[in-house]
Design a protein around this motif. Structure first.
Motif, PDB file in Angstrom:
ATOM      1  N   PRO A 307       0.824  -1.209   0.000  1.00 34.43           N
ATOM      2  CA  PRO A 307       0.000   0.000   0.000  1.00 34.43           C
ATOM      3  C   PRO A 307       0.861   1.263   0.000  1.00 34.43           C
ATOM      4  O   PRO A 307       1.958   1.294   0.559  1.00 34.43           O
ATOM      5  CB  PRO A 307      -0.786  -0.105   1.313  1.00 34.43           C
ATOM      6  CG  PRO A 307      -0.715  -1.536   1.691  1.00 34.43           C
ATOM      7  CD  PRO A 307       0.593  -2.037   1.194  1.00 34.43           C
ATOM      8  N   CYS A 341      -3.239   1.793  -6.054  1.00 32.81           N
ATOM      9  CA  CYS A 341      -4.283   0.945  -6.644  1.00 32.81           C
ATOM     10  C   CYS A 341      -5.577   1.716  -6.878  1.00 32.81           C
ATOM     11  O   CYS A 341      -6.513   1.181  -7.486  1.00 32.81           O
ATOM     12  CB  CYS A 341      -4.555  -0.257  -5.742  1.00 32.81           C
ATOM     13  SG  CYS A 341      -5.361   0.168  -4.165  1.00 32.81           S
ATOM     14  N   CYS A 381      -7.128  -1.075   0.359  1.00 35.19           N
ATOM     15  CA  CYS A 381      -6.575  -1.718  -0.836  1.00 35.19           C
ATOM     16  C   CYS A 381      -7.193  -3.101  -1.039  1.00 35.19           C
ATOM     17  O   CYS A 381      -7.535  -3.486  -2.157  1.00 35.19           O
ATOM     18  CB  CYS A 381      -5.053  -1.862  -0.719  1.00 35.19           C
ATOM     19  SG  CYS A 381      -4.165  -0.328  -0.463  1.00 35.19           S
TER      20      CYS A 381
END
Length: 407
Positions: A307, A341, A381
């Protein structure tokens, strides 16, 4: 970068901090190469350098418009640019200051205000979010595809260990993780129990404050921070660390000392809390040998998505991969593993088009690794990636928990 701040902010703590950050920027543009929104939109004002210019103009007294606000809103606050910047520009803090000023000067549309109010009031309160999530999961077949996409499958809570140990650590429950993935903290507790550490949560601790803070309710976010400090303070003398299993929360709690530095009541306590805070991946490498002896062989490779809040926000890199490899796992990173992401807290709900483009791009790259399972270190995420793939996505500690057979 030369600055000439306007009187309304000159000489204030915010102004002094912003001026210091602005003066560090040398306009090199290296940051644009690693900015997800610049890569998607190709607009200088949707990259860090352009946003820095916008914030500079605002702080120097230039007119502020809804367009200025949009460019700042579209920033993911992934802080990849901070990792790239050769001058050490603290862009994330500058963005917080700029957004706060703009929020006070530009009135949002009524639908936008309603959406943001619902998000900050609903998602930051576990007692509201979890029941609402359960209702949505029950009614999932009746909902639109867009809403179904946002709802994770129902996951049952699993038991916590009951043994007591002399070594103790606190863990933050948070706001959305207990509802979306209640097994994560339980898995962390079981793994730590296996190496002689008792993990427990303070009853009154809740949302870390990031959700409100990054929706520009910065004082509301600080109120959450103060509440957590009050909840943790009775235990600080008896615990070794405050463990974060959600890297998004960890990135914020580690900044409590800075964000409350001018609070005469909480400044010293906040600094102590930040100093105690550790991501789970920083705790467990000390027990690699013991965990490796307990772990059963796992033949399949796993793809790891680091992340942004861990690798850029906290500057913690390589810990998860190193631990998993020490346990005998083949860990594969995808191409562009440094890029976001698209989850970014509430970003996926406020800017779904950009968020989904980033998600699908990330999932394609993760699929290219050939791994049949994806692990990550942040609930946002995990939920965001899982919504776009049939490949299982989970927290890496859940995998470790199964490998050592602690349940």
């Amino acid at each position: 970068m030369q600055t000439n701040l306007a009187d309304f902010i000159k000489g204030t703590p915010q102004g002094d901090e912003a001026e210091s950050i602005l003066r560090a920027c040398v306009h090199c543009g290296f940051c644009t190469a690693t900015c997800p929104t610049y890569q998607l939109l190709g607009d200088e004002l949707d990259g860090p350098r352009g946003r820095i210019y916008l914030i500079k103009q605002v702080l120097e007294g230039a007119p502020v418009s809804a367009t200025t606000q949009l460019h700042l809103d579209r920033c993911l606050t992934c802080r990849n640019c901070e990792s790239t910047c050769p001058s050490g520009v603290r862009y994330g803090r500058l963005a917080d200051i700029g957004r706060d000023v703009v929020e006070r000067r530009v009135r949002r549309s009524l639908p936008d205000r309603i959406k943001r109010y619902v998000l900050k009031e609903g998602m930051s309160r576990k007692a509201v979010f979890t029941p609402a999530l359960r209702v949505g999961q029950v009614l999932r077949p009746l909902l639109s595809p867009a809403l179904q996409d946002k709802l994770p499958p129902l996951r049952r809570a699993t038991p916590w260990p009951t043994r007591r140990h002399a070594r103790r650590m606190l863990v933050l429950d948070g706001c959305v993780q207990p509802g979306m993935a209640p097994n994560i903290n339980a898995a962390a507790a079981r793994v730590l129990d296996a190496v002689g550490i008792q993990l427990f949560a303070a009853p009154r601790a809740g949302c870390c404050g990031a959700l409100r803070f990054h929706l520009n309710d910065q004082e509301g976010g600080r109120d959450h921070m103060r509440r957590n400090i009050d909840a943790w303070w009775p235990y600080v003398e008896e615990v070794e660390a405050i463990v974060m299993t959600a890297s998004g929360c960890g990135a914020t709690v580690r900044e409590y000392g800075h964000l409350l530095a001018h609070d005469p009541v909480y400044a010293e306590k906040a600094a102590r809390i930040s100093a105690l805070t550790r991501d789970l991946s920083e705790i467990l490498p000390a027990f690699e040998g013991e965990l490796a002896r307990l772990a059963q062989r796992h033949a399949e490779p796993v793809a790891y998505h680091p992340p942004c809040t861990l690798q850029h926000g906290q500057q913690v890199r390589g810990k998860v991969e190193g631990l998993l490899r020490a346990l005998g796992l083949e860990v594969r990173l995808c191409g562009e593993s440094h890029l976001c992401c698209g989850s970014a807290g509430t970003y996926s709900l406020l800017h779904p088009e950009l968020s989904l483009q980033l998600r699908d791009r990330k999932l394609e790259q993760l699929a290219d690794t050939g791994a049949p399972r994806i692990v990550s270190a942040n609930i946002g995420c995990i939920g965001h990636l899982q919504s776009g793939t049939q490949t299982p996505v989970e927290h890496w500690i859940e995998l470790v928990d199964r490998m050592i057979g602690s349940r």
